[in-house]
Design an enzyme around this catalytic site. Structure first.
Site, mmCIF file in Angstrom:
data_model
loop_
_atom_site.group_PDB
_atom_site.id
_atom_site.type_symbol
_atom_site.label_atom_id
_atom_site.label_comp_id
_atom_site.label_asym_id
_atom_site.label_seq_id
_atom_site.Cartn_x
_atom_site.Cartn_y
_atom_site.Cartn_z
ATOM 1 N N TRP A 1 -45.048 13.598 8.130
ATOM 2 C CA TRP A 1 -43.572 13.323 7.555
ATOM 3 C C TRP A 1 -43.782 12.844 6.012
ATOM 4 O O TRP A 1 -42.988 13.710 5.298
ATOM 5 C CB TRP A 1 -42.814 12.304 8.378
ATOM 6 C CG TRP A 1 -42.559 12.643 9.787
ATOM 7 C CD1 TRP A 1 -42.697 12.427 10.954
ATOM 8 C CD2 TRP A 1 -41.867 14.133 10.333
ATOM 9 N NE1 TRP A 1 -42.574 13.250 11.976
ATOM 10 C CE2 TRP A 1 -41.793 14.270 11.453
ATOM 11 C CE3 TRP A 1 -41.298 15.191 9.240
ATOM 12 C CZ2 TRP A 1 -41.226 15.361 12.191
ATOM 13 C CZ3 TRP A 1 -40.669 16.261 10.258
ATOM 14 C CH2 TRP A 1 -40.512 16.491 11.425
ATOM 15 N N LYS B 1 -33.729 9.061 16.976
ATOM 16 C CA LYS B 1 -34.845 8.111 17.691
ATOM 17 C C LYS B 1 -34.263 6.891 18.111
ATOM 18 O O LYS B 1 -34.216 6.315 19.301
ATOM 19 C CB LYS B 1 -35.798 8.109 16.673
ATOM 20 C CG LYS B 1 -36.874 9.291 16.617
ATOM 21 C CD LYS B 1 -37.129 9.967 15.595
ATOM 22 C CE LYS B 1 -37.624 11.437 15.532
ATOM 23 N NZ LYS B 1 -38.225 11.775 14.275
ATOM 24 N N ASP C 1 -38.811 6.013 4.542
ATOM 25 C CA ASP C 1 -38.399 6.823 5.793
ATOM 26 C C ASP C 1 -38.653 5.924 6.969
ATOM 27 O O ASP C 1 -39.529 5.514 7.297
ATOM 28 C CB ASP C 1 -39.289 8.091 5.840
ATOM 29 C CG ASP C 1 -38.928 8.993 7.113
ATOM 30 O OD1 ASP C 1 -37.920 8.424 7.795
ATOM 31 O OD2 ASP C 1 -39.627 9.914 7.343
HETATM 32 C C1 LIG Z 1 -38.335 12.680 13.279
HETATM 33 C C2 LIG Z 1 -38.628 12.184 11.982
HETATM 34 C C3 LIG Z 1 -38.416 13.103 10.923
HETATM 35 C C4 LIG Z 1 -37.758 14.242 10.793
HETATM 36 O O1 LIG Z 1 -36.432 14.072 11.312
HETATM 37 P P1 LIG Z 1 -35.326 15.268 11.092
HETATM 38 O O2 LIG Z 1 -34.142 14.634 11.404
HETATM 39 O O3 LIG Z 1 -35.887 16.094 12.408
HETATM 40 O O4 LIG Z 1 -35.530 15.801 10.068
HETATM 41 C C5 LIG Z 1 -38.936 12.418 9.643
HETATM 42 N N1 LIG Z 1 -39.789 11.208 9.513
HETATM 43 C C6 LIG Z 1 -39.853 10.770 10.430
HETATM 44 C C7 LIG Z 1 -40.698 9.396 10.420
HETATM 45 C C8 LIG Z 1 -39.374 11.069 11.842
HETATM 46 O O5 LIG Z 1 -39.878 10.236 13.040
#
Ligand SMILES: *Cc1c(COP(=O)(O)O)cnc(C)c1O
Length: 362
Positions: free
Chosen positions: A102, A196, A172
Protein backbone atom coordinates in the site's frame (compact mmCIF):
# COMPACT_ATOMS: atom_id res chain seq x y z
CA UNK A 1 -26.73 -21.01 10.93
CA UNK A 2 -23.99 -19.99 13.33
CA UNK A 3 -21.76 -17.00 12.81
CA UNK A 4 -18.30 -17.80 11.44
CA UNK A 5 -14.97 -17.13 13.12
CA UNK A 6 -14.08 -14.60 10.46
CA UNK A 7 -10.49 -13.33 10.30
CA UNK A 8 -10.94 -11.35 7.08
CA UNK A 9 -8.48 -8.50 6.47
CA UNK A 10 -11.22 -6.34 5.01
CA UNK A 11 -14.07 -5.87 4.71
CA UNK A 12 -14.05 -7.44 8.13
CA UNK A 13 -16.31 -8.36 11.01
CA UNK A 14 -18.44 -5.83 12.85
CA UNK A 15 -19.50 -6.13 16.50
CA UNK A 16 -22.70 -8.17 16.78
CA UNK A 17 -24.21 -5.36 18.87
CA UNK A 18 -23.75 -3.05 15.88
CA UNK A 19 -25.27 -5.51 13.40
CA UNK A 20 -28.22 -6.16 15.70
CA UNK A 21 -28.91 -2.47 16.19
CA UNK A 22 -28.73 -1.92 12.42
CA UNK A 23 -31.15 -4.82 11.97
CA UNK A 24 -33.55 -3.38 14.52
CA UNK A 25 -33.47 0.01 12.79
CA UNK A 26 -33.47 -1.34 9.25
CA UNK A 27 -37.09 -0.65 8.29
CA UNK A 28 -37.86 2.26 10.57
CA UNK A 29 -34.98 4.39 11.81
CA UNK A 30 -35.80 6.43 14.88
CA UNK A 31 -39.54 6.62 14.10
CA UNK A 32 -38.91 8.19 10.66
CA UNK A 33 -40.66 5.38 8.78
CA UNK A 34 -37.56 4.86 6.60
CA UNK A 35 -34.29 3.02 6.56
CA UNK A 36 -31.14 5.16 6.74
CA UNK A 37 -30.45 3.75 3.24
CA UNK A 38 -33.59 5.44 1.93
CA UNK A 39 -33.04 8.79 3.57
CA UNK A 40 -32.12 12.05 1.81
CA UNK A 41 -28.61 13.12 2.70
CA UNK A 42 -30.04 16.66 3.02
CA UNK A 43 -32.66 15.62 5.58
CA UNK A 44 -32.49 16.76 9.19
CA UNK A 45 -32.38 13.12 10.31
CA UNK A 46 -29.27 12.39 8.28
CA UNK A 47 -27.64 15.69 9.29
CA UNK A 48 -28.06 14.63 12.89
CA UNK A 49 -26.38 11.28 12.12
CA UNK A 50 -23.35 12.76 10.33
CA UNK A 51 -22.89 15.53 12.89
CA UNK A 52 -23.07 13.11 15.79
CA UNK A 53 -20.60 10.79 14.03
CA UNK A 54 -18.14 13.65 13.75
CA UNK A 55 -18.65 14.66 17.38
CA UNK A 56 -18.04 11.07 18.49
CA UNK A 57 -14.87 10.53 16.48
CA UNK A 58 -13.53 13.89 17.67
CA UNK A 59 -14.18 12.88 21.25
CA UNK A 60 -12.80 9.33 20.99
CA UNK A 61 -9.63 10.33 19.08
CA UNK A 62 -9.25 13.64 20.92
CA UNK A 63 -8.97 15.51 17.60
CA UNK A 64 -7.80 19.12 18.05
CA UNK A 65 -10.21 21.85 16.90
CA UNK A 66 -7.94 23.02 14.06
CA UNK A 67 -8.52 19.72 12.23
CA UNK A 68 -11.37 18.92 9.85
CA UNK A 69 -12.99 15.49 9.64
CA UNK A 70 -14.14 14.58 6.12
CA UNK A 71 -16.46 11.71 5.16
CA UNK A 72 -15.53 10.74 1.60
CA UNK A 73 -15.76 7.85 -0.85
CA UNK A 74 -13.16 6.22 -3.08
CA UNK A 75 -11.32 4.19 -0.44
CA UNK A 76 -7.84 4.69 0.90
CA UNK A 77 -6.61 4.12 -2.67
CA UNK A 78 -8.16 7.43 -3.80
CA UNK A 79 -6.22 9.18 -1.06
CA UNK A 80 -3.01 8.00 -2.74
CA UNK A 81 -3.88 10.57 -5.46
CA UNK A 82 -5.83 13.08 -3.40
CA UNK A 83 -2.91 13.69 -1.04
CA UNK A 84 -0.41 14.78 -3.76
CA UNK A 85 -3.05 16.65 -5.76
CA UNK A 86 -3.85 18.82 -2.75
CA UNK A 87 -0.62 18.94 -0.77
CA UNK A 88 2.20 18.83 -3.31
CA UNK A 89 1.62 22.43 -4.26
CA UNK A 90 4.52 24.31 -2.68
CA UNK A 91 7.77 22.63 -3.77
CA UNK A 92 6.19 19.79 -5.77
CA UNK A 93 8.12 17.35 -3.63
CA UNK A 94 7.32 14.62 -1.12
CA UNK A 95 9.02 11.94 1.00
CA UNK A 96 7.72 8.38 1.18
CA UNK A 97 8.56 5.53 3.54
CA UNK A 98 8.05 2.22 1.71
CA UNK A 99 6.90 -0.43 4.17
CA UNK A 100 4.58 -2.53 2.02
CA UNK A 101 2.40 -2.76 -1.04
CA UNK A 102 0.00 0.00 0.00
CA UNK A 103 2.84 2.39 0.85
CA UNK A 104 4.39 1.64 -2.53
CA UNK A 105 1.13 2.20 -4.36
CA UNK A 106 0.82 5.58 -2.62
CA UNK A 107 4.38 6.42 -3.70
CA UNK A 108 3.79 5.41 -7.33
CA UNK A 109 0.68 7.58 -7.43
CA UNK A 110 2.61 10.51 -5.94
CA UNK A 111 5.27 10.12 -8.66
CA UNK A 112 2.63 11.07 -11.25
CA UNK A 113 2.39 14.56 -9.79
CA UNK A 114 5.84 15.53 -8.56
CA UNK A 115 9.20 14.56 -7.14
CA UNK A 116 8.92 11.67 -4.74
CA UNK A 117 11.85 10.63 -2.62
CA UNK A 118 12.06 7.18 -1.04
CA UNK A 119 13.35 7.75 2.48
CA UNK A 120 13.78 4.03 3.17
CA UNK A 121 12.31 0.75 1.97
CA UNK A 122 12.14 -2.83 3.25
CA UNK A 123 11.10 -4.26 -0.11
CA UNK A 124 14.36 -6.26 -0.33
CA UNK A 125 13.22 -8.09 2.83
CA UNK A 126 9.76 -8.70 1.39
CA UNK A 127 8.48 -6.05 3.82
CA UNK A 128 8.95 -8.37 6.80
CA UNK A 129 10.18 -5.44 8.90
CA UNK A 130 10.06 -1.65 9.11
CA UNK A 131 13.29 -0.27 7.58
CA UNK A 132 15.70 1.79 9.66
CA UNK A 133 14.98 5.45 9.10
CA UNK A 134 17.86 7.89 8.79
CA UNK A 135 16.72 11.53 9.18
CA UNK A 136 19.53 12.57 6.83
CA UNK A 137 17.54 11.06 3.96
CA UNK A 138 14.56 13.37 4.67
CA UNK A 139 13.93 16.31 2.31
CA UNK A 140 13.61 19.42 4.42
CA UNK A 141 11.63 21.11 1.62
CA UNK A 142 9.14 18.25 1.06
CA UNK A 143 5.48 19.27 0.97
CA UNK A 144 4.66 16.23 3.08
CA UNK A 145 6.06 12.93 4.35
CA UNK A 146 3.90 9.84 3.71
CA UNK A 147 3.80 6.73 5.88
CA UNK A 148 1.59 3.67 6.11
CA UNK A 149 1.13 3.14 9.83
CA UNK A 150 0.04 -0.50 9.83
CA UNK A 151 0.97 -2.78 6.95
CA UNK A 152 -2.11 -4.94 6.58
CA UNK A 153 -0.62 -7.43 4.12
CA UNK A 154 2.66 -8.13 5.94
CA UNK A 155 1.58 -7.71 9.57
CA UNK A 156 3.97 -4.95 10.58
CA UNK A 157 3.42 -1.57 12.17
CA UNK A 158 5.44 1.54 12.83
CA UNK A 159 6.35 1.65 16.50
CA UNK A 160 7.69 5.20 16.43
CA UNK A 161 6.33 8.18 14.54
CA UNK A 162 9.18 9.73 12.48
CA UNK A 163 10.05 13.27 13.54
CA UNK A 164 9.65 15.25 10.32
CA UNK A 165 9.95 18.69 11.89
CA UNK A 166 7.81 21.20 10.02
CA UNK A 167 7.11 18.81 7.12
CA UNK A 168 3.51 17.59 7.53
CA UNK A 169 3.23 13.88 8.23
CA UNK A 170 0.55 12.06 6.21
CA UNK A 171 -0.48 8.60 7.40
CA UNK A 172 -2.52 5.81 5.88
CA UNK A 173 -4.27 4.44 8.98
CA UNK A 174 -6.71 2.14 7.15
CA UNK A 175 -5.99 -0.97 9.18
CA UNK A 176 -5.23 0.56 12.59
CA UNK A 177 -7.37 3.67 13.07
CA UNK A 178 -9.08 3.60 16.50
CA UNK A 179 -7.07 0.55 17.60
CA UNK A 180 -5.11 2.58 20.19
CA UNK A 181 -4.72 6.21 21.25
CA UNK A 182 -2.60 8.39 18.93
CA UNK A 183 -1.56 12.02 19.14
CA UNK A 184 -3.39 13.53 16.17
CA UNK A 185 -1.47 16.80 16.52
CA UNK A 186 1.67 15.02 15.30
CA UNK A 187 0.06 14.55 11.87
CA UNK A 188 -0.95 16.79 8.98
CA UNK A 189 -3.34 14.26 7.47
CA UNK A 190 -4.68 10.91 8.65
CA UNK A 191 -6.83 8.83 6.34
CA UNK A 192 -8.49 5.44 6.44
CA UNK A 193 -10.81 3.30 4.36
CA UNK A 194 -13.56 2.34 6.78
CA UNK A 195 -14.00 -1.37 6.03
CA UNK A 196 -11.40 -2.59 8.52
CA UNK A 197 -11.93 -0.84 11.82
CA UNK A 198 -14.59 1.80 11.32
CA UNK A 199 -17.61 0.65 9.35
CA UNK A 200 -18.64 -1.28 6.27
CA UNK A 201 -17.05 -0.54 2.89
CA UNK A 202 -17.85 2.70 1.07
CA UNK A 203 -16.63 5.32 3.51
CA UNK A 204 -13.20 6.92 3.70
CA UNK A 205 -12.35 9.16 6.63
CA UNK A 206 -9.85 12.00 6.28
CA UNK A 207 -8.65 14.00 9.28
CA UNK A 208 -6.76 17.03 8.03
CA UNK A 209 -5.16 20.07 9.65
CA UNK A 210 -7.00 23.15 8.44
CA UNK A 211 -3.96 25.03 7.11
CA UNK A 212 -3.31 22.13 4.68
CA UNK A 213 -6.67 22.62 3.01
CA UNK A 214 -5.75 24.95 0.15
CA UNK A 215 -6.05 25.22 -3.64
CA UNK A 216 -5.20 21.87 -5.21
CA UNK A 217 -3.27 21.50 -8.49
CA UNK A 218 -5.25 23.29 -11.20
CA UNK A 219 -6.23 20.13 -13.12
CA UNK A 220 -7.58 18.39 -10.00
CA UNK A 221 -11.06 16.94 -10.48
CA UNK A 222 -13.57 18.72 -8.25
CA UNK A 223 -14.31 15.49 -6.38
CA UNK A 224 -10.59 15.22 -5.46
CA UNK A 225 -10.37 18.62 -3.79
CA UNK A 226 -10.21 18.65 0.03
CA UNK A 227 -11.32 22.28 -0.09
CA UNK A 228 -14.54 21.45 -1.95
CA UNK A 229 -15.50 18.70 0.51
CA UNK A 230 -14.43 20.70 3.52
CA UNK A 231 -16.41 23.80 2.50
CA UNK A 232 -19.48 21.64 1.99
CA UNK A 233 -19.03 19.75 5.30
CA UNK A 234 -18.77 16.47 3.35
CA UNK A 235 -22.11 17.13 1.66
CA UNK A 236 -20.85 18.44 -1.69
CA UNK A 237 -22.45 15.39 -3.29
CA UNK A 238 -24.13 12.33 -1.84
CA UNK A 239 -21.86 10.91 0.86
CA UNK A 240 -21.88 7.16 1.67
CA UNK A 241 -24.85 7.59 3.98
CA UNK A 242 -25.32 4.03 5.22
CA UNK A 243 -21.60 3.51 5.86
CA UNK A 244 -21.59 6.75 7.88
CA UNK A 245 -24.51 5.42 9.91
CA UNK A 246 -22.68 2.12 10.57
CA UNK A 247 -19.62 4.15 11.55
CA UNK A 248 -21.82 6.05 14.00
CA UNK A 249 -22.94 2.75 15.58
CA UNK A 250 -19.31 1.53 15.73
CA UNK A 251 -18.23 4.70 17.51
CA UNK A 252 -21.06 4.36 20.04
CA UNK A 253 -19.95 0.77 20.65
CA UNK A 254 -16.34 1.83 21.10
CA UNK A 255 -17.29 4.67 23.43
CA UNK A 256 -19.95 2.98 25.55
CA UNK A 257 -19.22 -0.74 25.39
CA UNK A 258 -15.40 -0.66 25.22
CA UNK A 259 -14.83 2.63 27.04
CA UNK A 260 -12.53 4.43 24.62
CA UNK A 261 -9.15 3.93 23.00
CA UNK A 262 -7.06 3.16 26.09
CA UNK A 263 -9.28 0.18 26.83
CA UNK A 264 -9.39 -0.76 23.15
CA UNK A 265 -5.60 -0.87 23.07
CA UNK A 266 -5.45 -3.07 26.16
CA UNK A 267 -7.94 -5.52 24.64
CA UNK A 268 -6.18 -5.51 21.24
CA UNK A 269 -2.80 -6.17 22.85
CA UNK A 270 -4.24 -9.00 24.91
CA UNK A 271 -5.61 -10.68 21.74
CA UNK A 272 -2.40 -10.14 19.76
CA UNK A 273 -0.10 -11.28 22.61
CA UNK A 274 -2.13 -14.43 23.10
CA UNK A 275 -1.80 -15.36 19.42
CA UNK A 276 1.87 -14.35 19.09
CA UNK A 277 2.77 -16.19 22.31
CA UNK A 278 1.30 -19.37 20.90
CA UNK A 279 3.07 -18.91 17.54
CA UNK A 280 6.39 -18.28 19.30
CA UNK A 281 6.03 -21.43 21.41
CA UNK A 282 4.90 -23.56 18.48
CA UNK A 283 7.12 -26.02 16.65
CA UNK A 284 4.98 -25.90 13.52
CA UNK A 285 3.95 -22.27 13.10
CA UNK A 286 6.34 -19.37 12.64
CA UNK A 287 5.73 -15.64 12.67
CA UNK A 288 6.70 -13.95 9.39
CA UNK A 289 7.80 -10.51 10.68
CA UNK A 290 10.50 -9.07 12.86
CA UNK A 291 9.16 -9.25 16.41
CA UNK A 292 9.75 -5.60 17.25
CA UNK A 293 7.66 -4.50 14.24
CA UNK A 294 4.67 -6.76 14.78
CA UNK A 295 1.17 -5.43 14.16
CA UNK A 296 -1.54 -5.91 16.76
CA UNK A 297 -4.18 -5.92 14.00
CA UNK A 298 -2.87 -8.36 11.37
CA UNK A 299 -0.99 -11.43 12.58
CA UNK A 300 0.94 -13.23 9.81
CA UNK A 301 2.38 -16.72 10.17
CA UNK A 302 3.32 -19.80 8.18
CA UNK A 303 4.40 -23.43 8.58
CA UNK A 304 7.06 -22.75 5.92
CA UNK A 305 5.51 -25.53 3.85
CA UNK A 306 2.90 -24.47 1.28
CA UNK A 307 1.18 -27.87 1.31
CA UNK A 308 0.72 -27.72 5.11
CA UNK A 309 -0.36 -24.07 4.94
CA UNK A 310 -3.04 -24.98 2.39
CA UNK A 311 -4.14 -27.92 4.51
CA UNK A 312 -4.41 -25.64 7.54
CA UNK A 313 -6.55 -23.12 5.65
CA UNK A 314 -8.80 -25.87 4.32
CA UNK A 315 -9.28 -27.61 7.68
CA UNK A 316 -9.83 -24.26 9.42
CA UNK A 317 -12.68 -23.57 7.03
CA UNK A 318 -14.25 -26.91 7.91
CA UNK A 319 -14.22 -25.69 11.54
CA UNK A 320 -15.96 -22.44 10.53
CA UNK A 321 -12.68 -20.44 10.84
CA UNK A 322 -12.66 -18.45 7.63
CA UNK A 323 -10.58 -15.92 5.67
CA UNK A 324 -7.38 -17.04 7.36
CA UNK A 325 -5.28 -17.30 4.18
CA UNK A 326 -2.49 -14.77 3.69
CA UNK A 327 -2.66 -12.05 1.03
CA UNK A 328 -2.33 -13.41 -2.50
CA UNK A 329 1.02 -11.60 -2.81
CA UNK A 330 2.49 -13.21 0.32
CA UNK A 331 0.90 -16.61 0.99
CA UNK A 332 0.93 -18.32 4.38
CA UNK A 333 -1.71 -17.30 6.89
CA UNK A 334 -3.00 -14.03 8.26
CA UNK A 335 -5.40 -13.53 11.13
CA UNK A 336 -6.85 -10.04 11.12
CA UNK A 337 -7.99 -9.25 14.64
CA UNK A 338 -9.42 -5.76 14.38
CA UNK A 339 -11.35 -3.98 17.14
CA UNK A 340 -14.52 -5.99 16.57
CA UNK A 341 -12.79 -9.37 17.02
CA UNK A 342 -13.68 -10.83 20.43
CA UNK A 343 -10.90 -12.41 22.52
CA UNK A 344 -12.86 -15.68 22.60
CA UNK A 345 -12.61 -15.99 18.82
CA UNK A 346 -8.82 -15.60 18.96
CA UNK A 347 -8.84 -18.23 21.69
CA UNK A 348 -10.82 -20.53 19.41
CA UNK A 349 -8.27 -20.03 16.63
CA UNK A 350 -5.38 -20.89 18.96
CA UNK A 351 -7.19 -24.05 20.11
CA UNK A 352 -7.56 -25.09 16.50
CA UNK A 353 -3.88 -24.32 15.80
CA UNK A 354 -2.87 -26.47 18.79
CA UNK A 355 -4.91 -29.41 17.53
CA UNK A 356 -3.59 -28.97 14.00
CA UNK A 357 -0.03 -28.87 15.28
CA UNK A 358 -0.49 -32.13 17.21
CA UNK A 359 -1.89 -33.83 14.12
CA UNK A 360 0.68 -32.55 11.68
CA UNK A 361 4.00 -32.49 13.49
CA UNK A 362 6.03 -35.61 12.84
C1 LIG B 1 -7.05 -1.96 2.74
C2 LIG B 1 -5.99 -0.94 2.67
C3 LIG B 1 -5.92 -0.01 1.62
C4 LIG B 1 -6.87 -0.04 0.44
O1 LIG B 1 -8.09 0.43 0.83
P1 LIG B 1 -9.29 0.67 -0.22
O2 LIG B 1 -10.31 1.28 0.67
O3 LIG B 1 -9.66 -0.68 -0.75
O4 LIG B 1 -8.80 1.57 -1.27
C5 LIG B 1 -4.94 0.94 1.67
N1 LIG B 1 -4.06 1.00 2.69
C6 LIG B 1 -4.10 0.13 3.72
C7 LIG B 1 -3.10 0.24 4.82
C8 LIG B 1 -5.06 -0.87 3.73
O5 LIG B 1 -5.10 -1.74 4.75
Amino acid sequence: MSRAYNFSAGPSILPEDVLERALKEMLNYNQTGQSVMEMSHRSQEFKTIIEETETLIRKIMDIPSNYKVLFLQGGASSQFSMVPLNLMNKNNKADYLITGMWAKKAYLEGCKYGNCNIVASSEDKNFSCIPTINPESFSSDADYFHICFNNTIYGTKLCAIPDTGSVPLVADMSSCILSEPIDVSKFGVLYAGAQKNLSCAGLTIVIIREDLICEPMDFTPTMFSYKVHSNANSLYNTPPTYAIYICNLMLHWLDEHIGGLKNMKRINEKKADFLYDFIDSSNLFHGTCRKSDRSIMNVTFTTKDKTIDDKFIKEAKEMNIINIGGHRKVGGMRASIYNAMPFDNVHRLVEFMETFEKNNLN
